[in-house]
Design a protein around this motif. Structure first.
Motif, PDB file in Angstrom:
ATOM      1  N   PHE A 276       0.809  -1.212   0.000  1.00  0.00           N
ATOM      2  CA  PHE A 276       0.000   0.000   0.000  1.00  0.00           C
ATOM      3  C   PHE A 276       0.846   1.268   0.000  1.00  0.00           C
ATOM      4  O   PHE A 276       0.331   2.351  -0.263  1.00  0.00           O
ATOM      5  N   SER A 277       2.138   1.146   0.291  1.00  0.00           N
ATOM      6  CA  SER A 277       3.008   2.318   0.367  1.00  0.00           C
ATOM      7  C   SER A 277       3.924   2.475  -0.832  1.00  0.00           C
ATOM      8  O   SER A 277       4.344   3.595  -1.147  1.00  0.00           O
ATOM      9  N   ALA A 278       4.237   1.380  -1.495  1.00  0.00           N
ATOM     10  CA  ALA A 278       5.286   1.399  -2.514  1.00  0.00           C
ATOM     11  C   ALA A 278       5.012   2.395  -3.630  1.00  0.00           C
ATOM     12  O   ALA A 278       5.944   2.986  -4.189  1.00  0.00           O
ATOM     13  N   ALA A 279       3.750   2.598  -3.984  1.00  0.00           N
ATOM     14  CA  ALA A 279       3.412   3.477  -5.108  1.00  0.00           C
ATOM     15  C   ALA A 279       3.216   4.935  -4.703  1.00  0.00           C
ATOM     16  O   ALA A 279       2.846   5.770  -5.525  1.00  0.00           O
ATOM     17  N   HIS A 280       3.461   5.267  -3.459  1.00  0.00           N
ATOM     18  CA  HIS A 280       3.251   6.643  -3.003  1.00  0.00           C
ATOM     19  C   HIS A 280       4.172   7.632  -3.711  1.00  0.00           C
ATOM     20  O   HIS A 280       5.306   7.303  -4.084  1.00  0.00           O
ATOM     21  N   LEU A 281       3.701   8.843  -3.873  1.00  0.00           N
ATOM     22  CA  LEU A 281       4.472   9.897  -4.523  1.00  0.00           C
ATOM     23  C   LEU A 281       5.466  10.536  -3.558  1.00  0.00           C
ATOM     24  O   LEU A 281       6.545  10.955  -3.957  1.00  0.00           O
ATOM     25  N   GLY A 282       5.099  10.662  -2.293  1.00  0.00           N
ATOM     26  CA  GLY A 282       5.966  11.305  -1.311  1.00  0.00           C
ATOM     27  C   GLY A 282       7.128  10.423  -0.917  1.00  0.00           C
ATOM     28  O   GLY A 282       7.076   9.190  -1.070  1.00  0.00           O
ATOM     29  N   PRO A 283       8.206  11.020  -0.393  1.00  0.00           N
ATOM     30  CA  PRO A 283       9.386  10.239   0.015  1.00  0.00           C
ATOM     31  C   PRO A 283       9.074   9.348   1.207  1.00  0.00           C
ATOM     32  O   PRO A 283       8.582   9.810   2.233  1.00  0.00           O
ATOM     33  N   HIS A 284       9.371   8.071   1.073  1.00  0.00           N
ATOM     34  CA  HIS A 284       9.106   7.122   2.160  1.00  0.00           C
ATOM     35  C   HIS A 284       9.851   7.512   3.431  1.00  0.00           C
ATOM     36  O   HIS A 284       9.358   7.277   4.543  1.00  0.00           O
ATOM     37  N   ALA A 285      11.044   8.087   3.292  1.00  0.00           N
ATOM     38  CA  ALA A 285      11.877   8.387   4.450  1.00  0.00           C
ATOM     39  C   ALA A 285      11.201   9.354   5.417  1.00  0.00           C
ATOM     40  O   ALA A 285      11.521   9.372   6.606  1.00  0.00           O
ATOM     41  N   GLN A 286      10.244  10.160   4.929  1.00  0.00           N
ATOM     42  CA  GLN A 286       9.601  11.167   5.773  1.00  0.00           C
ATOM     43  C   GLN A 286       8.302  10.669   6.412  1.00  0.00           C
ATOM     44  O   GLN A 286       7.657  11.418   7.148  1.00  0.00           O
ATOM     45  N   ASP A 287       7.922   9.434   6.167  1.00  0.00           N
ATOM     46  CA  ASP A 287       6.689   8.908   6.755  1.00  0.00           C
ATOM     47  C   ASP A 287       6.803   8.870   8.278  1.00  0.00           C
ATOM     48  O   ASP A 287       7.876   8.632   8.836  1.00  0.00           O
ATOM     49  N   THR A 288       5.674   9.084   8.946  1.00  0.00           N
ATOM     50  CA  THR A 288       5.653   9.106  10.406  1.00  0.00           C
ATOM     51  C   THR A 288       4.671   8.102  11.002  1.00  0.00           C
ATOM     52  O   THR A 288       4.555   8.018  12.228  1.00  0.00           O
ATOM     53  N   VAL A 289       3.949   7.368  10.159  1.00  0.00           N
ATOM     54  CA  VAL A 289       2.990   6.415  10.685  1.00  0.00           C
ATOM     55  C   VAL A 289       3.063   5.126   9.875  1.00  0.00           C
ATOM     56  O   VAL A 289       3.219   5.163   8.643  1.00  0.00           O
TER      57      VAL A 289
END
Length: 358
Positions: A276-289
């Protein structure tokens, strides 16, 4: 993590989710030394904040729950003697049918979704004195009074009493030294999902973040602070991905009055490979949840210092799976919490002395 220092101020924001089962449950668990609050106190002590802002801790009379959690942290060597909280909008009964479903006694018929008053509130623990008399609570501000408010199609009698804040919007000043003050601008927005056909939650989530742009620009009856500030909170909104009207989050991050330090972690990068996260546009490194199901991992917690402040370092406490720090989490993929703490170190000398304290 770095130890406490006299030349920097460490701030931590954490959507800690400590409570929410009923009045007194969180306090009972803390006093009993239950596993979940103990683990969370371990993590806070490891981060060694000078200022800790919590979201999702129940508000009660005399701040009993907050003070008990502060004692739990102090027992681990990090003493934060000053505590503060305003009452929360969450669970505050209105006596009205706020959603148009014909009922007036559901958790949705409150100023902020909640089964009881004070559920999942905001709170501050600090090494520095808190000027409680100068603290300002904007939580009574009506949604309809926000410029360019995206109001849902609800009965006018509902909008006449509906507050903007689902939890709270606050300005809490800290006395860092005799001449240095730092204002904490705090909030926790509701989720952009649910809310029925009126899309009430979607629009409210948008406007809870839009509030700060209007506030900092002086477009509200409440004036912005004249001394340095840091905006901390949970927007429940990623700048690029997930549910919600993402553009308002990007707009706040680009506001010239603040800076976005873009805290990162390698643990979030490792976790960002889930389906569910792999296709996200935002940088994974900045995720908080960590949400292993839809909508996937997101960036929803923020620490945004005023533009003139000097950031020494910042990050999200999400250890790499094979690191020594990962042991604090236990099972890194299934800890008893989803949200990760965000931390930031400010250079003390960049907090300019106030000629006229406000």
């Amino acid at each position: 993590m770095a130890q406490a220092s006299t030349d920097r101020v460490r701030l931590v924001f954490w959507r800690i989710d400590l409570g929410a089962r009923g009045p007194g449950y969180a306090l009972r668990d803390i006093l009993a030394g239950a596993d979940t609050p103990s683990l969370k106190a371990d993590i806070v002590a490891h981060l060694a904040p000078d200022v800790l802002v919590l979201s999702g801790i129940d508000y009660d009379h005399g701040q009993a729950t907050l003070r008990a959690f502060g004692d739990m942290i102090a027992a681990r060597g990090v003493v934060l003697p000053y505590s503060f909280a305003f009452p929360s909008n969450a669970g505050l009964r209105t006596g009205r049918d706020m959603t148009g479903d014909g009922r007036d006694n559901t958790p949705d018929d409150t100023q902020g979704y909640g089964s009881f008053a004070g559920e999942r509130a905001l709170a501050v623990l600090s090494r520095y004195p808190i000027d409680a008399k100068a603290a300002r609570d904007f939580s009574g501000f009506l949604w309809r009074d926000l410029p360019e408010a995206r109001l849902p199609a609800l009965d006018p009698s509902v909008l006449a009493v509906q507050r903007l804040s689902s939890t709270g919007h606050w300005d809490v000043p800290l006395q860092i030294t005799d001449t240095q003050r730092l204002h904490l601008l705090l909030y926790q927005a509701g989720p952009p999902v649910f809310g029925g056909a009126s899309r009430r939650n979607l629009y409210r989530n948008h406007d809870e973040t839009a509030f700060w742009g209007h506030f900092l620009a002086g477009r509200l009856p409440m004036t912005p602070p004249q001394t340095p500030f840091v905006l901390l909170g949970g927007s429940n909104l990623d700048p690029f991905d997930g549910d919600g009207l993402n553009a308002v989050m990007r707009k706040l991050l680009q506001n010239p009055a603040v800076q976005d330090p873009k805290p990162e972690s390698f643990g979030a990068v490792q976790s960002g490979t889930n389906a569910f996260s792999a296709a996200h546009l935002g940088p994974h490194a900045q995720d908080t949840v960590y949400w292993p199901r839809a909508p996937g991992n997101l960036r929803v917690s923020y620490i945004l210092p005023a533009a003139e402040l000097h950031v020494l370092s910042t990050g999200v406490f999400w250890p790499a799976f094979d690191s020594a720090e990962a042991a604090i989490f236990g099972d890194a993929e299934t800890p008893p919490f989803a949200h990760r703490p965000v931390w930031l170190d400010l250079e003390l000398n960049s907090i300019r002395p106030a000629s006229v304290p406000n």
